[in-house]
Design a protein around this motif. Structure first.
Motif, PDB file in Angstrom:
ATOM      1  N   LEU A  14       0.846  -1.192   0.000  1.00  0.00           N
ATOM      2  CA  LEU A  14       0.000   0.000   0.000  1.00  0.00           C
ATOM      3  C   LEU A  14       0.879   1.239   0.000  1.00  0.00           C
ATOM      4  O   LEU A  14       1.828   1.327   0.777  1.00  0.00           O
ATOM      5  CB  LEU A  14      -0.902   0.039   1.234  1.00  0.00           C
ATOM      6  CG  LEU A  14      -2.137  -0.842   1.183  1.00  0.00           C
ATOM      7  CD1 LEU A  14      -1.794  -2.269   1.500  1.00  0.00           C
ATOM      8  CD2 LEU A  14      -3.171  -0.339   2.138  1.00  0.00           C
ATOM      9  N   GLU A  19      -2.931   4.254   2.215  1.00  0.00           N
ATOM     10  CA  GLU A  19      -3.112   4.133   3.665  1.00  0.00           C
ATOM     11  C   GLU A  19      -3.891   5.323   4.208  1.00  0.00           C
ATOM     12  O   GLU A  19      -4.755   5.161   5.075  1.00  0.00           O
ATOM     13  CB  GLU A  19      -1.762   4.008   4.363  1.00  0.00           C
ATOM     14  CG  GLU A  19      -1.110   2.673   4.153  1.00  0.00           C
ATOM     15  CD  GLU A  19       0.149   2.483   4.988  1.00  0.00           C
ATOM     16  OE1 GLU A  19       0.400   3.303   5.908  1.00  0.00           O
ATOM     17  OE2 GLU A  19       0.870   1.505   4.730  1.00  0.00           O
ATOM     18  N   ILE A  22      -7.554   4.815   3.399  1.00  0.00           N
ATOM     19  CA  ILE A  22      -8.149   3.822   4.300  1.00  0.00           C
ATOM     20  C   ILE A  22      -8.457   4.477   5.636  1.00  0.00           C
ATOM     21  O   ILE A  22      -9.519   4.258   6.219  1.00  0.00           O
ATOM     22  CB  ILE A  22      -7.228   2.595   4.458  1.00  0.00           C
ATOM     23  CG1 ILE A  22      -7.217   1.793   3.144  1.00  0.00           C
ATOM     24  CG2 ILE A  22      -7.673   1.717   5.624  1.00  0.00           C
ATOM     25  CD1 ILE A  22      -6.190   0.691   3.093  1.00  0.00           C
ATOM     26  N   GLY A  35     -12.844  -2.815   9.320  1.00  0.00           N
ATOM     27  CA  GLY A  35     -11.848  -2.483   8.308  1.00  0.00           C
ATOM     28  C   GLY A  35     -12.500  -2.406   6.947  1.00  0.00           C
ATOM     29  O   GLY A  35     -13.722  -2.398   6.826  1.00  0.00           O
ATOM     30  N   VAL A  36     -11.659  -2.341   5.935  1.00  0.00           N
ATOM     31  CA  VAL A  36     -12.143  -2.389   4.558  1.00  0.00           C
ATOM     32  C   VAL A  36     -11.567  -3.640   3.921  1.00  0.00           C
ATOM     33  O   VAL A  36     -10.516  -4.141   4.325  1.00  0.00           O
ATOM     34  CB  VAL A  36     -11.770  -1.131   3.742  1.00  0.00           C
ATOM     35  CG1 VAL A  36     -12.503   0.082   4.254  1.00  0.00           C
ATOM     36  CG2 VAL A  36     -10.284  -0.893   3.729  1.00  0.00           C
ATOM     37  N   LYS A  37     -12.290  -4.165   2.925  1.00  0.00           N
ATOM     38  CA  LYS A  37     -11.893  -5.417   2.301  1.00  0.00           C
ATOM     39  C   LYS A  37     -11.759  -5.244   0.799  1.00  0.00           C
ATOM     40  O   LYS A  37     -12.640  -4.690   0.145  1.00  0.00           O
ATOM     41  CB  LYS A  37     -12.929  -6.496   2.608  1.00  0.00           C
ATOM     42  CG  LYS A  37     -12.548  -7.872   2.113  1.00  0.00           C
ATOM     43  CD  LYS A  37     -13.559  -8.885   2.622  1.00  0.00           C
ATOM     44  CE  LYS A  37     -13.136 -10.296   2.313  1.00  0.00           C
ATOM     45  NZ  LYS A  37     -14.053 -11.258   2.942  1.00  0.00           N
ATOM     46  N   LEU A  38     -10.654  -5.737   0.271  1.00  0.00           N
ATOM     47  CA  LEU A  38     -10.394  -5.743  -1.159  1.00  0.00           C
ATOM     48  C   LEU A  38     -10.721  -7.130  -1.690  1.00  0.00           C
ATOM     49  O   LEU A  38     -10.272  -8.137  -1.139  1.00  0.00           O
ATOM     50  CB  LEU A  38      -8.923  -5.413  -1.427  1.00  0.00           C
ATOM     51  CG  LEU A  38      -8.419  -5.579  -2.856  1.00  0.00           C
ATOM     52  CD1 LEU A  38      -9.172  -4.664  -3.823  1.00  0.00           C
ATOM     53  CD2 LEU A  38      -6.919  -5.321  -2.913  1.00  0.00           C
ATOM     54  N   VAL A  52     -13.668  -2.553  -3.228  1.00  0.00           N
ATOM     55  CA  VAL A  52     -13.288  -2.219  -1.854  1.00  0.00           C
ATOM     56  C   VAL A  52     -14.561  -1.867  -1.102  1.00  0.00           C
ATOM     57  O   VAL A  52     -15.305  -0.980  -1.512  1.00  0.00           O
ATOM     58  CB  VAL A  52     -12.283  -1.040  -1.811  1.00  0.00           C
ATOM     59  CG1 VAL A  52     -11.930  -0.682  -0.379  1.00  0.00           C
ATOM     60  CG2 VAL A  52     -11.022  -1.376  -2.597  1.00  0.00           C
ATOM     61  N   ARG A  64      -4.798 -10.217   6.258  1.00  0.00           N
ATOM     62  CA  ARG A  64      -4.983  -9.002   7.061  1.00  0.00           C
ATOM     63  C   ARG A  64      -3.737  -8.136   6.956  1.00  0.00           C
ATOM     64  O   ARG A  64      -2.625  -8.599   7.218  1.00  0.00           O
ATOM     65  CB  ARG A  64      -5.244  -9.388   8.512  1.00  0.00           C
ATOM     66  CG  ARG A  64      -5.442  -8.218   9.421  1.00  0.00           C
ATOM     67  CD  ARG A  64      -5.576  -8.675  10.862  1.00  0.00           C
ATOM     68  NE  ARG A  64      -5.701  -7.522  11.707  1.00  0.00           N
ATOM     69  CZ  ARG A  64      -6.716  -7.308  12.531  1.00  0.00           C
ATOM     70  NH1 ARG A  64      -7.668  -8.210  12.655  1.00  0.00           N
ATOM     71  NH2 ARG A  64      -6.765  -6.226  13.261  1.00  0.00           N
ATOM     72  N   THR A  67      -2.619  -1.146   8.955  1.00  0.00           N
ATOM     73  CA  THR A  67      -1.990   0.129   8.645  1.00  0.00           C
ATOM     74  C   THR A  67      -2.246   1.070   9.818  1.00  0.00           C
ATOM     75  O   THR A  67      -3.063   0.770  10.689  1.00  0.00           O
ATOM     76  CB  THR A  67      -2.565   0.752   7.352  1.00  0.00           C
ATOM     77  OG1 THR A  67      -3.874   1.237   7.610  1.00  0.00           O
ATOM     78  CG2 THR A  67      -2.580  -0.248   6.208  1.00  0.00           C
ATOM     79  N   THR A  71      -7.459  -1.273   9.119  1.00  0.00           N
ATOM     80  CA  THR A  71      -7.091  -2.593   8.633  1.00  0.00           C
ATOM     81  C   THR A  71      -7.669  -2.832   7.248  1.00  0.00           C
ATOM     82  O   THR A  71      -8.840  -2.553   7.004  1.00  0.00           O
ATOM     83  CB  THR A  71      -7.602  -3.676   9.606  1.00  0.00           C
ATOM     84  OG1 THR A  71      -7.064  -3.416  10.900  1.00  0.00           O
ATOM     85  CG2 THR A  71      -7.172  -5.056   9.168  1.00  0.00           C
ATOM     86  N   LEU A  72      -6.823  -3.355   6.367  1.00  0.00           N
ATOM     87  CA  LEU A  72      -7.260  -3.780   5.046  1.00  0.00           C
ATOM     88  C   LEU A  72      -7.276  -5.294   5.042  1.00  0.00           C
ATOM     89  O   LEU A  72      -6.279  -5.935   5.380  1.00  0.00           O
ATOM     90  CB  LEU A  72      -6.304  -3.275   3.956  1.00  0.00           C
ATOM     91  CG  LEU A  72      -6.578  -3.801   2.552  1.00  0.00           C
ATOM     92  CD1 LEU A  72      -7.867  -3.215   1.990  1.00  0.00           C
ATOM     93  CD2 LEU A  72      -5.414  -3.519   1.626  1.00  0.00           C
TER      94      LEU A  72
END
Length: 117
Positions: A14, A19, A22, A35-38, A52, A64, A67, A71-72
């Motif tokens: 990232l 970051e 996010i 968090g966010v998920k890709l 996302v 996981r 950052t 969290t991504l």
């Protein structure tokens, strides 16, 4: 002889601006978001697209990436398509969004919204 494990490198790199984005997203996230998920759902003219979204629970095979701003999570079913990629946040006069430099992509559609591996 004791075995010393070295830290595992992140599957996805990232940039500082990714970051920061996010962190912005987590600052206005729903209370239940962790968090966010890709992920890479099947869609678009080339077959796979980047998505996302907020996530409320971690799945067992999700990658996981912690950052400073949040969290991504990377979808476990998508990780093989994304290993070694760089995720960036880019804004210009006409658009803003996450941009991916993916060494696994073999092609992309003309509009850049989807890719193939």
């Amino acid at each position: 002889m004791a075995t010393i494990a070295r830290p595992r490198p992140a599957a996805l790199i990232l940039t500082a601006s990714a970051e920061a984005r996010i962190a912005e997203l987590m600052g206005k996230a729903p209370a239940e978001a962790i968090g966010v998920k890709l992920s890479t759902p099947r869609r678009g003219c080339s077959g796979l697209a980047y998505s996302v979204d907020y996530v409320t629970e971690a799945k067992p095979f999700d990658e996981r990436i912690d950052t400073a701003g949040g969290t991504l999570f990377v979808d476990g079913g998508s990780i093989l398509y994304l290993i070694g990629s760089t995720m960036d946040w880019v804004e210009d006069d006409f658009a803003a969004g996450f941009v991916f430099a993916n060494p696994n992509a073999k092609g992309a559609c003309g509009c850049g919204e989807s890719f193939t591996v």
